[in-house]
Design an enzyme around this catalytic site. Structure first.
Site, PDB file in Angstrom:
ATOM      1  N   GLY A   9     -43.416  81.403  38.340  1.00 46.88           N
ATOM      2  CA  GLY A   9     -42.608  80.522  39.195  1.00 46.88           C
ATOM      3  C   GLY A   9     -42.062  81.250  40.407  1.00 46.88           C
ATOM      4  N   ASP A  14     -35.599  79.946  42.500  1.00 51.05           N
ATOM      5  CA  ASP A  14     -35.089  81.161  41.854  1.00 51.05           C
ATOM      6  C   ASP A  14     -36.087  82.308  41.956  1.00 51.05           C
ATOM      7  N   ASP A  64     -51.552  79.845  35.732  1.00 54.74           N
ATOM      8  CA  ASP A  64     -50.855  78.613  35.370  1.00 54.74           C
ATOM      9  C   ASP A  64     -50.307  78.782  33.954  1.00 54.74           C
ATOM     10  N   LEU A  65     -49.108  78.256  33.724  1.00 54.06           N
ATOM     11  CA  LEU A  65     -48.511  78.395  32.393  1.00 54.06           C
ATOM     12  C   LEU A  65     -49.264  77.586  31.329  1.00 54.06           C
ATOM     13  N   SER A  90     -39.570  71.333  36.586  1.00 58.38           N
ATOM     14  CA  SER A  90     -38.121  71.510  36.443  1.00 58.38           C
ATOM     15  C   SER A  90     -37.314  70.263  36.811  1.00 58.38           C
ATOM     16  N   SER A 131     -31.640  76.289  30.071  1.00 56.89           N
ATOM     17  CA  SER A 131     -30.925  75.377  30.969  1.00 56.89           C
ATOM     18  C   SER A 131     -29.756  74.683  30.282  1.00 56.89           C
ATOM     19  N   GLU A 133     -29.196  71.753  30.606  1.00 57.61           N
ATOM     20  CA  GLU A 133     -29.707  70.439  30.173  1.00 57.61           C
ATOM     21  C   GLU A 133     -29.899  70.398  28.658  1.00 57.61           C
ATOM     22  N   TYR A 154     -37.514  66.974  29.626  1.00 52.71           N
ATOM     23  CA  TYR A 154     -37.274  68.321  30.161  1.00 52.71           C
ATOM     24  C   TYR A 154     -36.317  69.085  29.248  1.00 52.71           C
ATOM     25  N   LYS A 158     -37.031  72.502  27.056  1.00 53.79           N
ATOM     26  CA  LYS A 158     -36.249  73.735  27.216  1.00 53.79           C
ATOM     27  C   LYS A 158     -35.651  74.177  25.879  1.00 53.79           C
ATOM     28  N   HIS A 184     -27.819  75.405  39.784  1.00 53.76           N
ATOM     29  CA  HIS A 184     -27.569  76.326  40.902  1.00 53.76           C
ATOM     30  C   HIS A 184     -28.496  75.964  42.046  1.00 53.76           C
TER      31      HIS A 184
HETATM   32  P1  NAP Z   1     -38.318  75.235  40.976  1.00 52.34           P
HETATM   33  O1  NAP Z   1     -37.821  75.514  42.354  1.00 52.34           O
HETATM   34  O2  NAP Z   1     -38.757  73.865  40.604  1.00 52.34           O
HETATM   35  O3  NAP Z   1     -39.498  76.268  40.677  1.00 52.34           O
HETATM   36  C1  NAP Z   1     -40.354  76.110  39.569  1.00 52.34           C
HETATM   37  C2  NAP Z   1     -41.521  77.065  39.704  1.00 52.34           C
HETATM   38  O4  NAP Z   1     -42.448  76.815  38.640  1.00 52.34           O
HETATM   39  C3  NAP Z   1     -42.327  76.874  41.011  1.00 52.34           C
HETATM   40  O5  NAP Z   1     -42.761  78.137  41.453  1.00 52.34           O
HETATM   41  C4  NAP Z   1     -43.510  76.042  40.540  1.00 52.34           C
HETATM   42  O6  NAP Z   1     -44.657  76.161  41.374  1.00 52.34           O
HETATM   43  C5  NAP Z   1     -43.749  76.682  39.190  1.00 52.34           C
HETATM   44  N1  NAP Z   1     -44.605  75.885  38.308  1.00 52.34           N
HETATM   45  C6  NAP Z   1     -44.593  74.552  38.110  1.00 52.34           C
HETATM   46  N2  NAP Z   1     -45.553  74.188  37.257  1.00 52.34           N
HETATM   47  C7  NAP Z   1     -46.220  75.322  36.919  1.00 52.34           C
HETATM   48  C8  NAP Z   1     -47.333  75.598  36.094  1.00 52.34           C
HETATM   49  N3  NAP Z   1     -47.992  74.627  35.453  1.00 52.34           N
HETATM   50  N4  NAP Z   1     -47.744  76.888  35.961  1.00 52.34           N
HETATM   51  C9  NAP Z   1     -47.101  77.875  36.630  1.00 52.34           C
HETATM   52  N5  NAP Z   1     -46.043  77.681  37.432  1.00 52.34           N
HETATM   53  C10 NAP Z   1     -45.608  76.406  37.578  1.00 52.34           C
HETATM   54  O7  NAP Z   1     -37.186  75.649  39.899  1.00 52.34           O
HETATM   55  P2  NAP Z   1     -35.946  76.643  40.075  1.00 52.34           P
HETATM   56  O8  NAP Z   1     -34.767  75.843  40.470  1.00 52.34           O
HETATM   57  O9  NAP Z   1     -36.349  77.823  40.834  1.00 52.34           O
HETATM   58  O10 NAP Z   1     -35.693  77.038  38.540  1.00 52.34           O
HETATM   59  C11 NAP Z   1     -36.342  78.176  37.958  1.00 52.34           C
HETATM   60  C12 NAP Z   1     -36.373  78.016  36.448  1.00 52.34           C
HETATM   61  O11 NAP Z   1     -35.036  77.888  35.956  1.00 52.34           O
HETATM   62  C13 NAP Z   1     -37.111  76.783  35.940  1.00 52.34           C
HETATM   63  O12 NAP Z   1     -37.692  77.115  34.710  1.00 52.34           O
HETATM   64  C14 NAP Z   1     -36.004  75.758  35.741  1.00 52.34           C
HETATM   65  O13 NAP Z   1     -36.405  74.813  34.768  1.00 52.34           O
HETATM   66  C15 NAP Z   1     -34.901  76.656  35.238  1.00 52.34           C
HETATM   67  N6  NAP Z   1     -33.531  76.212  35.511  1.00 52.34           N
HETATM   68  C16 NAP Z   1     -33.169  75.844  36.777  1.00 52.34           C
HETATM   69  C17 NAP Z   1     -31.854  75.490  37.028  1.00 52.34           C
HETATM   70  C18 NAP Z   1     -31.394  75.102  38.415  1.00 52.34           C
HETATM   71  O14 NAP Z   1     -30.313  74.512  38.524  1.00 52.34           O
HETATM   72  N7  NAP Z   1     -32.115  75.470  39.460  1.00 52.34           N
HETATM   73  C19 NAP Z   1     -30.902  75.538  35.980  1.00 52.34           C
HETATM   74  C20 NAP Z   1     -31.317  75.954  34.728  1.00 52.34           C
HETATM   75  C21 NAP Z   1     -32.630  76.309  34.491  1.00 52.34           C
HETATM   76  P3  NAP Z   1     -44.774  75.308  42.767  1.00 52.34           P
HETATM   77  O15 NAP Z   1     -43.926  76.060  43.771  1.00 52.34           O
HETATM   78  O16 NAP Z   1     -46.218  75.346  43.045  1.00 52.34           O
HETATM   79  O17 NAP Z   1     -44.219  73.941  42.475  1.00 52.34           O
HETATM   80  O1  F7E Z   2     -29.355  65.700  39.340  1.00 55.37           O
HETATM   81  C1  F7E Z   2     -27.602  62.518  39.724  1.00 55.37           C
HETATM   82  C2  F7E Z   2     -28.499  62.696  38.519  1.00 55.37           C
HETATM   83  O2  F7E Z   2     -31.762  66.174  39.792  1.00 55.37           O
HETATM   84  C3  F7E Z   2     -27.981  65.973  39.248  1.00 55.37           C
HETATM   85  C4  F7E Z   2     -32.507  70.979  37.460  1.00 55.37           C
HETATM   86  O3  F7E Z   2     -32.492  72.183  38.204  1.00 55.37           O
HETATM   87  O4  F7E Z   2     -30.224  71.265  36.821  1.00 55.37           O
HETATM   88  C5  F7E Z   2     -31.120  70.379  37.454  1.00 55.37           C
HETATM   89  O5  F7E Z   2     -31.165  69.134  36.778  1.00 55.37           O
HETATM   90  C6  F7E Z   2     -27.212  64.682  38.958  1.00 55.37           C
HETATM   91  C7  F7E Z   2     -27.817  63.864  37.810  1.00 55.37           C
HETATM   92  O6  F7E Z   2     -30.265  67.954  38.745  1.00 55.37           O
HETATM   93  C8  F7E Z   2     -29.626  61.144  42.395  1.00 55.37           C
HETATM   94  O7  F7E Z   2     -28.551  61.496  37.739  1.00 55.37           O
HETATM   95  C9  F7E Z   2     -27.701  60.718  41.479  1.00 55.37           C
HETATM   96  O8  F7E Z   2     -26.781  63.393  36.993  1.00 55.37           O
HETATM   97  O9  F7E Z   2     -29.995  67.415  41.107  1.00 55.37           O
HETATM   98  P1  F7E Z   2     -30.425  66.808  39.831  1.00 55.37           P
HETATM   99  P2  F7E Z   2     -30.214  67.918  37.155  1.00 55.37           P
HETATM  100  O10 F7E Z   2     -30.811  66.706  36.588  1.00 55.37           O
HETATM  101  O11 F7E Z   2     -28.800  68.216  36.760  1.00 55.37           O
HETATM  102  C10 F7E Z   2     -30.546  71.588  35.459  1.00 55.37           C
HETATM  103  C11 F7E Z   2     -29.505  72.551  34.963  1.00 55.37           C
HETATM  104  C12 F7E Z   2     -31.936  72.033  35.288  1.00 55.37           C
HETATM  105  O12 F7E Z   2     -32.247  72.847  34.428  1.00 55.37           O
HETATM  106  C13 F7E Z   2     -32.979  71.290  36.048  1.00 55.37           C
HETATM  107  O13 F7E Z   2     -34.175  72.069  36.139  1.00 55.37           O
HETATM  108  O14 F7E Z   2     -27.290  63.859  40.119  1.00 55.37           O
HETATM  109  N1  F7E Z   2     -28.224  61.799  40.838  1.00 55.37           N
HETATM  110  N2  F7E Z   2     -28.555  60.291  42.407  1.00 55.37           N
HETATM  111  C14 F7E Z   2     -29.420  62.088  41.400  1.00 55.37           C
HETATM  112  N3  F7E Z   2     -30.303  63.089  41.136  1.00 55.37           N
HETATM  113  C15 F7E Z   2     -31.421  63.133  41.909  1.00 55.37           C
HETATM  114  N4  F7E Z   2     -32.326  64.124  41.700  1.00 55.37           N
HETATM  115  N5  F7E Z   2     -31.676  62.196  42.889  1.00 55.37           N
HETATM  116  C16 F7E Z   2     -30.808  61.184  43.171  1.00 55.37           C
HETATM  117  O15 F7E Z   2     -31.070  60.369  44.044  1.00 55.37           O
END
Ligand code: NAP
Ligand code: F7E
Length: 337
Positions: A9, A14, A64-65, A90, A131, A133, A154, A158, A184
């Site tokens: 990723g 991240d 690819d994963l 994600s 996560s 989540e 999702y 996780k 984040h």
């Molecule tokens: P992101 O921006 O969506 O990045 C996900 C990465 O995974 C991208 O590089 C994507 O490639 C790659 N990917 C998707 N499908 C794949 C596959 N089949 N094989 C290999 N790679 C693949 O997510 P992020 O926000 O950086 O988050 C990083 C990790 O932390 C994820 O596992 C996410 O679930 C987890 N996480 C995120 C948050 C958050 O708030 N950001 C919180 C908790 C946990 P492409 O660039 O080609 O799409």
């Molecule tokens: O939604 C509400 C939605 O999609 C946040 C991922 O990084 O964090 C992320 O997941 C909130 C939710 O993030 C819209 O219903 C309202 O309550 O930005 P989000 P998420 O679902 O919290 C966790 C920790 C991860 O691990 C995940 O990978 O916002 N919401 N209106 C909306 N959300 C989206 N996307 N779009 C809207 O229009």
């Protein structure tokens, strides 16, 4: 001895910040990216090194994963000291539309990587991107002992990956850790997550290019932190001698409305004039409130967050305004350059 890390990723939010952090610490970084028909390296273009550069320290591989054999071969060749599994489908809302794909990549993908470490016989430390989540409907505050009750495919994937990581630690003595990270964000956040969707809209509305912003549930409570600070916590987890699991969060609660206030407030606009409701953005089952208790990470990793949601909203709005201005003037500039 210079250390070597593998990041799955690496093209994500991240992955790009972690690659920068590790390169800055002298690591050689092997970034895994999936094959795409168009360029998907925008977030790492500024650290890209041509394959012909002697002694380059950022090496990209297609992997690819969903392809476990490729993971085994790669680990056997690279023999990394540290592996960071950040790759995932994600997006929570999308996971309801693509549940099996999400289960395969986000859940089984982690298991494939753990098994690839075993099969390749490489001595390495592994970070699993778990996560908040996973806590789903369990009320806040959430910490490492809070029971999981995921509310989406999702979240379920996780949870599976989390327990696989714990199991490989217990069964095989693997140095494998779970970072349970709360939301984040950053200027590199994917454009369809709610924070970035809002901050891009602020820039476009202010420029007269957009009239309305369509959103779903505005009452959801989240604990939004700043991604560059969170990748530092990932690295710190792998530097501890004992593998363990850690919550990473700010502890500050905000609703989507609060984030709207902060983001539109940055440019002196009232969000209520622009935001419209579209049920399409609601989830069949919502996670109402996530607020993390990161006292374990503060104590054992000496990690603490500095940026909270209001400052984060300002950083992201200003970056989106800069990016829009660059685009309108015909230049192409990365959001946070
Ligand atoms: P992101 O921006 O969506 O990045 C996900 C990465 O995974 C991208 O590089 C994507 O490639 C790659 N990917 C998707 N499908 C794949 C596959 N089949 N094989 C290999 N790679 C693949 O997510 P992020 O926000 O950086 O988050 C990083 C990790 O932390 C994820 O596992 C996410 O679930 C987890 N996480 C995120 C948050 C958050 O708030 N950001 C919180 C908790 C946990 P492409 O660039 O080609 O799409
Ligand atoms: O939604 C509400 C939605 O999609 C946040 C991922 O990084 O964090 C992320 O997941 C909130 C939710 O993030 C819209 O219903 C309202 O309550 O930005 P989000 P998420 O679902 O919290 C966790 C920790 C991860 O691990 C995940 O990978 O916002 N919401 N209106 C909306 N959300 C989206 N996307 N779009 C809207 O229009």
């Amino acid at each position: 001895m210079a250390r070597t890390a593998v990041i799955t990723g690496v093209t994500g939010q991240d992955g790009s910040y972690l690659a920068e952090l590790l390169l800055g610490k002298g690591y050689t970084v092997h970034g895994l990216m999936r094959r795409s028909s168009s360029f998907n390296t925008e977030r790492i273009d500024h650290i890209y090194e041509d394959p012909h550069t002697p002694d380059r320290r950022l090496v990209l591989h297609h992997a690819d994963l969903s392809d476990g054999v490729a993971l085994v071969n790669l680990l056997r060749d690279v023999r990394p000291d540290e592996v960071y599994n950040l790759g995932a489908q994600s997006h929570v809302r999308v996971s309801f539309d693509a549940p099996l794909y999400t289960g395969d990549v986000t859940g089984l993908g982690a298991l494939r990587l753990l098994e690839a470490v075993r099969a390749s016989g490489v001595e390495t430390r592994l970070y699993q991107a778990s996560s908040s989540e996973m806590f789903g409907s369990t009320p806040p505050p959430q910490n490492e002992t809070t029971p999981f009750h995921p509310r989406s495919p999702y979240g379920c994937a996780k949870v599976m990956a989390y327990w696989a990581t714990v199991n490989y630690r217990e069964a095989y003595g693997m140095h494998a850790v779970n970072g349970i990270l709360f939301n984040h964000e950053s200027p590199r956040r994917g454009e369809t997550f709610v924070t970035r969707k809002i901050t891009r809209a602020v820039a476009r509305i202010q420029a007269g290019l957009q009239e309305h912003l369509y959103l779903g549930n505005l009452d959801a409570v989240r604990d939004w932190g700043y991604a560059p600070e969170y990748v530092e916590a990932m690295w710190r987890m792998l530097q501890r001698d004992e593998p363990d699991d850690y919550v990473v969060a700010t502890g500050v609660a905000a609703t989507v409305r609060d984030f709207l206030d902060a983001a539109f407030g940055t440019v002196g606009l009232d969000w209520e004039r622009y935001v419209r409701h579209d049920p399409k953005y609601e989830r069949p089952t919502e996670v109402d409130a996530l607020i993390g208790d990161a006292s374990k990470a503060e104590r054992l990793l000496d990690w603490s967050p500095k940026v909270h949601y209001d400052e984060l909203a300002r950083i992201m709005v200003e970056a989106d305004i800069r990016q829009l201005e660059a685009e309108l003037s015909g230049r192409h500039v990365r959001v946070d350059r």
